[in-house]
Design an enzyme around this catalytic site. Structure first.
Site, short mmCIF file in Angstrom:
data_model
loop_
_atom_site.label_atom_id
_atom_site.label_comp_id
_atom_site.label_asym_id
_atom_site.label_seq_id
_atom_site.Cartn_x
_atom_site.Cartn_y
_atom_site.Cartn_z
CG ASP A 150 -0.80 -0.32 2.54
OD1 ASP A 150 1.20 0.30 2.54
OD2 ASP A 150 -0.94 0.17 3.73
CG ASP B 19 -5.23 -4.90 2.68
OD1 ASP B 19 -5.37 -4.62 4.05
OD2 ASP B 19 -6.54 -4.48 2.11
CB CYS C 61 -12.09 -25.43 10.50
SG CYS C 61 -10.51 -24.60 10.00
CB CYS D 112 -6.84 -24.75 10.07
SG CYS D 112 -7.37 -24.44 11.09
CB CYS E 293 -9.46 -26.99 12.46
SG CYS E 293 -10.36 -25.86 13.48
CG HIS F 113 -8.71 -21.07 13.66
ND1 HIS F 113 -9.68 -22.74 12.59
CD2 HIS F 113 -9.88 -20.40 13.83
CE1 HIS F 113 -11.20 -22.20 12.22
NE2 HIS F 113 -11.17 -20.76 13.28
#
Length: 374
Positions: free
Chosen positions: A92, A265, A303, A305, A308, A334
């Site tokens: 940015d 973002d 989930c 991930c 998890c 997560h």
């Protein structure tokens, strides 16, 4: 070198799936970009980010200019090599931080005077300076220097800032010379629909390969954000990526995608993770709550991930109460996975022609349990 290709679009909502080609890879959109403000996504290594599906990350011009300095990053071989991330990077412009973090700032037509939030030292940043810094950083996508107005604001001041943003965008476009870096313009105009529409039309006259939408998620209601996006969306070019800056709450992502947004973002997943706030398919969860002390289930059974699949709510709560660093890492992990894959799932739903049902089901499930165990 930079090309956006629209691959599918929802006829009911306008949600888009596409591909944006950059020197460090093709970005499949819509996409959520983890924020690596100071050349690192907090608590995460590059291989971990790759593993959870991140395609592109964001670095910050203001912070990297303050430390370690763009010259050091350039000497190290550019931001990709400096931080060990061989995929696309967006930087940015530093404008938001100059206006929000600096202790004192004074806006002039030529640029902004400000004091460092680190040591109070005096600095001056012009649009050309932002371009020079970003070119030394070597990101794939750079953002034009803009004035981000805080809310509430008057129509008169919003217009003044919008006009200045357009003039600065022209100066950025004229100065920018790095062919392997795309420069995006930024649409401003606060909550005034006519100003937003005028801004994108005038930025298109200058010509950019993509456009950011700034000045939202700065205190307005969700309904106000959606109203602005509804008004702006029909005027955004179809053949360029659209980037809604600083937005990362799950419902905002899904509703933004429904309004044709391609890129997002936000610091929310890592900031919330460090504070024990977890995002789930059934709402937001405070893992520090006593109710989880003997809860041996995953954070989110839906989930996939690493967290998890391997740990329980009870274990994460224990890590927090014990003050272990791993708590912040696992919760950030997560949350990042959740947002990256939420957007990926939305993309797949667009391609398969089922986005309206995906949107409806997600909103119903998330809002039903939102702010669970606050």
């Amino acid at each position: 070198m930079f090309e956006y290709k629209l691959t599918a679009q929802c006829p009911e909502t306008g949600a888009r799936a596409g591909e944006f080609t950059t020197p460090h890879g093709v970005i499949k959109t819509p996409v959520f970009m983890p924020v690596g403000t100071q050349a690192t996504v907090k608590a995460m290594t590059p291989p971990e980010l790759e593993g959870l599906g991140a395609q592109i990350i964001l670095g910050n011009t203001y912070h990297l200019h303050m430390r370690p300095g763009e010259d050091i990053v350039e000497e190290a071989g550019g931001l990709h090599r400096f931080m060990g991330w061989n995929h696309p990077i967006l930087t940015d412009s530093g404008g938001f931080q100059v206006f929000s973090l600096a202790n004192i700032n004074k806006i002039k037509e030529d640029g902004v005077k400000f004091r460092s939030h680190i040591d109070g030292s005096r600095h001056f940043m012009r649009p050309e300076d932002s371009m020079a810094i970003q070119q030394k950083l070597g990101s794939d996508i750079a953002m034009a220097f803009d004035e981000c107005v805080s809310l509430p604001t008057t129509p008169e001041y919003s217009r003044e800032a919008m006009e200045r943003t357009i003039r600065w965008a022209g100066r950025c476009r004229e100065y920018h010379s790095r062919p392997d870096q795309a420069l995006f313009g930024i649409v401003q105009g606060a909550l005034y629909e006519s100003q937003r529409i005028e801004c994108i039309e005038r930025l298109e006259e200058i010509g950019f390969p993509g456009y950011g939408i700034g000045g939202l998620s700065v205190g307005e209601s969700h309904a106000e954000m959606y109203r602005v996006l509804d008004a702006l969306s029909p005027h955004m070019p179809q053949d360029k990526p659209r980037y809604l800056m600083g937005v990362g709450f799950p419902t905002n992502l899904v509703e933004g995608i429904a309004r044709g947004i391609d890129m997002f973002d936000c610091v929310l997943p890592t900031r919330n993770g460090r504070n024990g706030q977890l995002l789930t398919s059934f709402g937001k969860m405070n893992i520090k709550n006593l109710a989880f002390a003997r809860d041996y289930t995953p954070v989110d059974p839906n989930c996939g991930c690493y967290v998890c699949r391997n740990f329980t709510r009870a274990y994460l709560r224990h890590l927090y109460t014990a003050g272990e660093i791993l708590a912040a890492r696992l919760c950030s992990w997560h949350n990042l996975y959740f947002l990256v894959n939420l957007v990926n799932d939305a993309r797949q739903a667009i391609i398969e022609g089922r986005f309206p049902a995906f949107r409806r089901n997600f909103m119903e499930n998330f809002m039903e349990g939102a702010y669970l165990n606050e």
